[in-house]
Motif scaffolding. Structure first.
Motif, short mmCIF file in Angstrom:
data_model
loop_
_atom_site.label_atom_id
_atom_site.label_comp_id
_atom_site.label_asym_id
_atom_site.label_seq_id
_atom_site.Cartn_x
_atom_site.Cartn_y
_atom_site.Cartn_z
N GLN A 135 0.83 -1.21 0.00
CA GLN A 135 0.00 0.00 0.00
C GLN A 135 0.86 1.26 0.00
O GLN A 135 0.55 2.24 -0.69
CB GLN A 135 -0.94 0.00 1.21
CG GLN A 135 -1.98 -1.11 1.20
CD GLN A 135 -2.82 -1.11 -0.05
OE1 GLN A 135 -3.46 -0.11 -0.38
NE2 GLN A 135 -2.83 -2.22 -0.77
N LEU A 136 1.94 1.24 0.77
CA LEU A 136 2.86 2.38 0.79
C LEU A 136 3.51 2.58 -0.57
O LEU A 136 3.60 3.70 -1.08
CB LEU A 136 3.95 2.17 1.84
CG LEU A 136 3.70 2.65 3.26
CD1 LEU A 136 4.94 2.43 4.12
CD2 LEU A 136 3.29 4.12 3.30
N ILE A 167 -1.01 14.34 6.68
CA ILE A 167 -0.24 13.22 7.24
C ILE A 167 0.85 13.84 8.10
O ILE A 167 1.75 14.52 7.58
CB ILE A 167 0.39 12.35 6.13
CG1 ILE A 167 -0.68 11.82 5.17
CG2 ILE A 167 1.21 11.22 6.75
CD1 ILE A 167 -1.61 10.80 5.77
N ASP A 168 0.78 13.62 9.41
CA ASP A 168 1.72 14.24 10.34
C ASP A 168 2.92 13.30 10.54
O ASP A 168 2.93 12.44 11.43
CB ASP A 168 1.02 14.51 11.68
CG ASP A 168 1.86 15.40 12.60
OD1 ASP A 168 3.08 15.50 12.38
OD2 ASP A 168 1.29 15.99 13.53
N ASP A 200 -2.17 5.30 8.25
CA ASP A 200 -2.68 6.66 8.12
C ASP A 200 -3.07 6.96 6.67
O ASP A 200 -4.14 7.53 6.40
CB ASP A 200 -1.62 7.66 8.60
CG ASP A 200 -2.22 8.97 9.07
OD1 ASP A 200 -3.46 9.09 9.08
OD2 ASP A 200 -1.46 9.87 9.44
N ILE A 201 -2.22 6.59 5.74
CA ILE A 201 -2.51 6.86 4.33
C ILE A 201 -3.72 6.07 3.85
O ILE A 201 -4.59 6.60 3.15
CB ILE A 201 -1.27 6.56 3.46
CG1 ILE A 201 -0.18 7.61 3.73
CG2 ILE A 201 -1.63 6.54 1.98
CD1 ILE A 201 1.12 7.36 2.98
N LEU A 212 -3.25 14.86 -0.44
CA LEU A 212 -2.77 14.69 0.92
C LEU A 212 -1.69 15.72 1.19
O LEU A 212 -0.83 15.97 0.33
CB LEU A 212 -2.22 13.28 1.13
CG LEU A 212 -3.22 12.12 1.05
CD1 LEU A 212 -2.53 10.79 1.36
CD2 LEU A 212 -4.40 12.32 1.98
N VAL A 213 -1.74 16.31 2.37
CA VAL A 213 -0.82 17.38 2.75
C VAL A 213 0.22 16.84 3.74
O VAL A 213 -0.14 16.27 4.77
CB VAL A 213 -1.58 18.57 3.37
CG1 VAL A 213 -0.60 19.70 3.70
CG2 VAL A 213 -2.67 19.07 2.42
#
Length: 363
Positions: A135-136, A167-168, A200-201, A212-213
């Motif tokens: 997925q990544l 995404i932190d 998270d993603i 996505l930021v």
């Protein structure tokens, strides 16, 4: 046990934050595990080691027999009880071992014999880990990236928390992303960082976000690093620059490096928390000595020591603001401005916090 108690729907596990029972040995769990996983072992490190030797020397059947001998009686009862207690608290729990083989199957059977049913991973830890890595690797195909930049202290992390599709990375890496970013609690292993980032993603993309930021980070965030494909993809991203007045940047950095950091050390239970904080700051400054230059290094160290002595004398912290300002103006700003100059073609917008939020709301 029936195949109905096998699960390979890893996406639903991510989206539902499914509680997980990891029956591997602690040494395996520490190397890498998953969100919401609790290590409730079948065999401890020593037992696993002995069974592994037996497997190599005498084969699988003899190894399983030894495992049953090592985990029997009260020890077996205690471990089964820990699983049952967890299932009582988390009825939708799923268990796994490394490959979904003997250990999770035995654990599942013992749980069944105790009157409970529980599903286990098909393929175990390895299968779920491969899913997350895939997925990544493939995530850049599914979103457009925006990178939030800005000088140190501009409040990027604060702003990022107000953006739903962000995404932190610093939070996931448990690091503030700078020379002075170490926290007292350890960073996750690289495996756990990648697993948490994938979680998270996956969740963000499932909500339907097309953009996505990310905060502007290097490939490395402390001891962790972004997967190469994602890091390279972010280099192509549109860059939005948060511009903040120097006085606000000083206050933000002062709060982070001094006020909150000292509180963190005090809460950490150090005998002399202030001295421990001072030593870590001096150590961090020594690491930037070559980049900042000998003369400026001496000057910034002197400012810091004077501020520290003033705190010892009067308890006041304000003198540290001079140290913070010097770090920002003489070290961080020139370095960041040079990096931005080399990526100037990526800059799509500059503005205040309110202006950046309004701009990002368009995506």
């Amino acid at each position: 046990m029936s195949d109905m108690y096998l699960c390979s729907d890893f996406k639903s596990i991510v989206l539902n934050n499914t509680p997980l029972i990891d029956v591997r040995a602690p040494v395996e769990f520490e190397k890498g595990a998953f969100n919401n996983a609790t290590n409730l072992l079948l065999m401890n490190d020593e037992e696993r080691h002995l069974v592994g030797i037996h497997y190599k020397e005498k084969g699988n059947t003899k190894a399983i027999k030894l495992g049953h001998e090592l985990v029997s009686g009260t020890k077996k009862e205690t471990r089964i009880k820990s699983w049952l207690d967890f299932i009582d608290a988390n009825p939708n729990a799923i268990l796994y071992c490394f490959r979904g083989g003997q250990r999770s199957k035995i654990s599942q059977e013992w749980i069944y014999e105790a009157g409970y049913n529980i599903t286990r991973f098909k393929g175990g830890y390895k299968a779920f880990r491969n899913y997350l890595l895939t997925q990544l690797e493939e995530s850049p195909k599914h979103f457009n990236p925006i990178v939030l930049g800005g000088r140190t202290g501009s409040g990027k992390t604060i702003l990022l928390k107000k953006i739903e599709n962000s995404i932190d990375l610093e939070c996931l890496a448990n690091h503030r992303g700078s020379s002075f970013g170490r926290k007292l609690t350890p960073q996750p292993s690289q495996i756990n960082f990648e697993n948490n980032l994938a979680y998270d993603i996956i969740k963000k993309l499932d909500t339907g976000f097309k953009y996505l930021v990310f905060e502007d980070e290097g490939k490395n965030i402390g001891s962790t690093y972004m997967p190469k494909s994602l890091a390279n993809y972010l280099l192509t991203a549109a860059l939005v620059i948060l511009e903040t007045p120097i006085n606000e940047r000083i206050d933000t950095t002062f709060n982070e490096y001094v006020t909150e950091a000292q509180k963190m050390y005090k809460d950490g239970g150090f005998i002399d928390a202030l001295a421990e904080w001072r030593d870590d700051i001096l150590s961090a400054m020594s690491r930037i000595k070559r980049r900042i230059g000998g003369e400026r290094y001496i000057h910034v160290t002197t400012i810091f020591e004077n501020a520290y002595n003033e705190q010892i004398r009067s308890g006041a912290l304000d003198a540290y603001k001079e140290w913070v300002e010097y770090l920002l103006v003489e070290y961080y700003d020139p370095m960041y401005d040079y990096q931005i100059l080399n990526r100037s073609e990526n800059v799509k917008f500059r503005g205040s916090s309110e202006e950046v939020l309004a701009y990002l709301a368009l995506f």
